[in-house]
Write a protein that holds these residues in place. Structure first.
Motif, PDB file in Angstrom:
ATOM      1  N   TRP A   9      67.973  78.603  64.713  1.00 20.64           N
ATOM      2  CA  TRP A   9      68.384  78.020  63.435  1.00 20.64           C
ATOM      3  C   TRP A   9      68.220  76.510  63.409  1.00 20.64           C
ATOM      4  N   GLN A  10      67.810  75.940  64.518  1.00 21.72           N
ATOM      5  CA  GLN A  10      67.675  74.489  64.552  1.00 21.72           C
ATOM      6  C   GLN A  10      66.268  74.057  64.161  1.00 21.72           C
ATOM      7  N   ASP A  26      59.732  73.129  63.249  1.00 19.98           N
ATOM      8  CA  ASP A  26      60.348  73.993  64.248  1.00 19.98           C
ATOM      9  C   ASP A  26      60.120  73.383  65.619  1.00 19.98           C
ATOM     10  N   PRO A  27      61.102  73.542  66.520  1.00 20.94           N
ATOM     11  CA  PRO A  27      60.885  73.053  67.887  1.00 20.94           C
ATOM     12  C   PRO A  27      59.571  73.557  68.484  1.00 20.94           C
ATOM     13  N   LYS A  28      59.274  74.836  68.283  1.00 17.90           N
ATOM     14  CA  LYS A  28      58.029  75.391  68.832  1.00 17.90           C
ATOM     15  C   LYS A  28      56.803  74.686  68.271  1.00 17.90           C
ATOM     16  N   THR A  29      56.832  74.452  66.963  1.00 13.53           N
ATOM     17  CA  THR A  29      55.703  73.802  66.310  1.00 13.53           C
ATOM     18  C   THR A  29      55.526  72.383  66.829  1.00 13.53           C
ATOM     19  N   LEU A  30      56.662  71.695  67.027  1.00 12.34           N
ATOM     20  CA  LEU A  30      56.602  70.331  67.528  1.00 12.34           C
ATOM     21  C   LEU A  30      55.971  70.289  68.918  1.00 12.34           C
ATOM     22  N   ILE A  62      63.275  61.546  66.813  1.00 13.62           N
ATOM     23  CA  ILE A  62      63.464  62.981  66.596  1.00 13.62           C
ATOM     24  C   ILE A  62      64.948  63.273  66.497  1.00 13.62           C
ATOM     25  N   GLU A  63      65.347  63.905  65.394  1.00 10.94           N
ATOM     26  CA  GLU A  63      66.736  64.298  65.201  1.00 10.94           C
ATOM     27  C   GLU A  63      66.816  65.810  65.068  1.00 10.94           C
ATOM     28  N   ILE A  64      67.922  66.347  65.533  1.00 11.86           N
ATOM     29  CA  ILE A  64      68.106  67.796  65.520  1.00 11.86           C
ATOM     30  C   ILE A  64      69.110  68.159  64.439  1.00 11.86           C
ATOM     31  N   GLY A  65      68.787  69.123  63.625  1.00  7.56           N
ATOM     32  CA  GLY A  65      69.708  69.544  62.585  1.00  7.56           C
ATOM     33  C   GLY A  65      69.535  71.010  62.269  1.00  7.56           C
ATOM     34  N   PRO A  66      70.395  71.527  61.393  1.00  5.56           N
ATOM     35  CA  PRO A  66      70.263  72.906  60.969  1.00  5.56           C
ATOM     36  C   PRO A  66      69.091  73.063  60.014  1.00  5.56           C
ATOM     37  N   ARG A  67      68.553  74.260  60.006  1.00  9.36           N
ATOM     38  CA  ARG A  67      67.453  74.563  59.106  1.00  9.36           C
ATOM     39  C   ARG A  67      67.943  74.466  57.650  1.00  9.36           C
TER      40      ARG A  67
END
Ligand SMILES: [Zn+2]
Length: 73
Positions: A9-10, A26-30, A62-67
């Motif tokens: 969900w991140q 998405d983390p994977k895409t990054l 880079i910041e992490i947040g909810p989708r």
């Protein structure tokens, strides 16, 4: 933080500190875009990334947040 530390969900907001261009990834895409192994830390990826708007390298945050949109019924 590494790829394995993220939940599904991140989402990551990548912001260029020069021109303020921002993208959500998405983390994977990054990790794929940065051509980086899953064991690489976000800090190291920040240094590798190039802004697609102004083409500066290593000046992103880079910041992490909810989708966006999740949990709003
Ligand atoms: Zn930029």
């Amino acid at each position: 933080m590494r790829l394995s530390d993220f939940s599904s969900w991140q989402v990551l907001r990548v912001t260029c500190t020069r021109c303020k261009h921002a993208v959500l990834l998405d983390p994977k895409t990054l990790y794929r875009a940065a051509n980086s192994p899953a064991s690489m830390s976000l800090k190291d990826i920040e240094a590798k990334l190039r802004c697609t708007a102004c083409t500066r390298k290593g000046e992103v945050k880079i910041e992490i947040g909810p989708r966006p949109g999740v949990g709003r019924g």
